[in-house]
Motif scaffolding. Structure first.
Motif, PDB file in Angstrom:
ATOM      1  N   MET A  58       0.946  -1.100  -0.120  1.00 46.10           N
ATOM      2  CA  MET A  58       0.018  -0.077   0.144  1.00 46.10           C
ATOM      3  C   MET A  58       0.927   1.145  -0.005  1.00 46.10           C
TER       4      MET A  58
ATOM      5  N   ARG B 295      -2.016   6.233  -0.203  1.00 40.92           N
ATOM      6  CA  ARG B 295      -3.325   5.321  -0.011  1.00 40.92           C
ATOM      7  C   ARG B 295      -3.344   5.144   1.655  1.00 40.92           C
ATOM      8  N   GLN B 296      -2.324   5.037   2.439  1.00 45.12           N
ATOM      9  CA  GLN B 296      -2.266   4.726   4.064  1.00 45.12           C
ATOM     10  C   GLN B 296      -2.989   5.954   4.726  1.00 45.12           C
TER      11      GLN B 296
ATOM     12  N   HIS C 255      -4.876   8.372   3.291  1.00 43.50           N
ATOM     13  CA  HIS C 255      -6.330   8.184   2.921  1.00 43.50           C
ATOM     14  C   HIS C 255      -7.102   7.226   4.051  1.00 43.50           C
ATOM     15  N   GLU C 256      -6.567   6.228   4.241  1.00 46.50           N
ATOM     16  CA  GLU C 256      -7.150   5.269   5.049  1.00 46.50           C
ATOM     17  C   GLU C 256      -6.890   5.672   6.271  1.00 46.50           C
ATOM     18  N   ARG C 257      -6.184   6.319   6.861  1.00 43.30           N
ATOM     19  CA  ARG C 257      -5.717   6.673   8.269  1.00 43.30           C
ATOM     20  C   ARG C 257      -7.055   7.960   8.148  1.00 43.30           C
TER      21      ARG C 257
ATOM     22  N   ARG D 292      -9.819   8.337   6.864  1.00 42.93           N
ATOM     23  CA  ARG D 292     -10.967   7.472   6.744  1.00 42.93           C
ATOM     24  C   ARG D 292     -11.308   7.091   8.178  1.00 42.93           C
ATOM     25  N   MET D 293     -10.409   6.672   8.861  1.00 42.56           N
ATOM     26  CA  MET D 293     -10.502   5.855  10.160  1.00 42.56           C
ATOM     27  C   MET D 293     -11.036   6.738  10.987  1.00 42.56           C
TER      28      MET D 293
ATOM     29  N   ARG E  43     -14.337   7.921  10.603  1.00 45.75           N
ATOM     30  CA  ARG E  43     -15.326   7.028  11.032  1.00 45.75           C
ATOM     31  C   ARG E  43     -15.629   7.411  12.686  1.00 45.75           C
TER      32      ARG E  43
ATOM     33  N   GLU F 182     -15.844   3.325  -1.174  1.00 48.03           N
ATOM     34  CA  GLU F 182     -15.275   4.067  -1.878  1.00 48.03           C
ATOM     35  C   GLU F 182     -15.306   3.116  -3.428  1.00 48.03           C
TER      36      GLU F 182
ATOM     37  N   HIS G  97     -13.636   2.301  -6.683  1.00 49.59           N
ATOM     38  CA  HIS G  97     -12.384   2.018  -7.294  1.00 49.59           C
ATOM     39  C   HIS G  97     -12.400   1.745  -8.719  1.00 49.59           C
TER      40      HIS G  97
END
Length: 155
Positions: free
Chosen positions: A1, A5-6, A8-10, A12-13, A16, A136, A138
């Motif tokens: 990853m 991307r990391q 972006h995911e962080r 998102r977390m 949340r 998401e 993709h």
């Protein structure tokens, strides 16, 4: 990853968690406007409450600050800014509880402004909730290079 991307995911977390928190707390505050003065006076009646709250709020804020220092994109900016605001709130509770209580009491006294501020925070919470929980979309070929196959070659 990849790193982008990391990040972006962080984001998102954190979205949340922070999104629903903002929505729930601010809607509850608006619905309980008549009780807010009593809640504030009960909270400030014992100096242990601001101290303990400040300590727990500080650890939560430091987690956000330590794990999310990303300032690219609206959601990432909001998450990072909230982390720093949470830390600032905790510091005020720990070091200047009387000034914090006075400021909070003044805000509660201005009911219309409090409702507007809670409304803005709730809208930000709805946005973060969407960012964090919306599926998401993709592109079909986007993961083709990320997939590593565990295939035994044919003999």
């Amino acid at each position: 990853m990849n790193t982008s991307r990391q990040v972006h995911e962080r984001t998102r977390m954190f979205a949340r968690v922070l999104g629903p928190f903002l929505v729930i707390v601010d809607v509850a505050a608006v619905l309980r406007v008549p009780d807010m003065r009593t809640l504030m006076s009960d909270f400030s009646a014992n100096s242990a409450w601001p101290w303990m709250s400040g300590a727990f709020i500080l650890i939560a804020g430091l987690v956000v600050v330590a794990l999310h220092q990303h300032w690219h994109g609206p959601a990432a900016i909001i998450v990072s800014a909230l982390g720093w605001l949470i830390v600032a709130r905790a510091i005020f509770l720990l070091f200047f509880p009387d000034a914090f209580m006075s400021l909070a009491d003044n805000m509660i006294g201005q009911t219309a402004w409090m409702i507007v501020a809670c409304g803005v925070a709730a809208v930000i919470g709805v946005y973060l909730t969407y960012v964090g929980w919306a599926p998401e979309h993709h592109q079909p070929g986007a993961h083709a290079t990320d997939v590593t196959r565990d295939v035994t070659p044919a003999a």
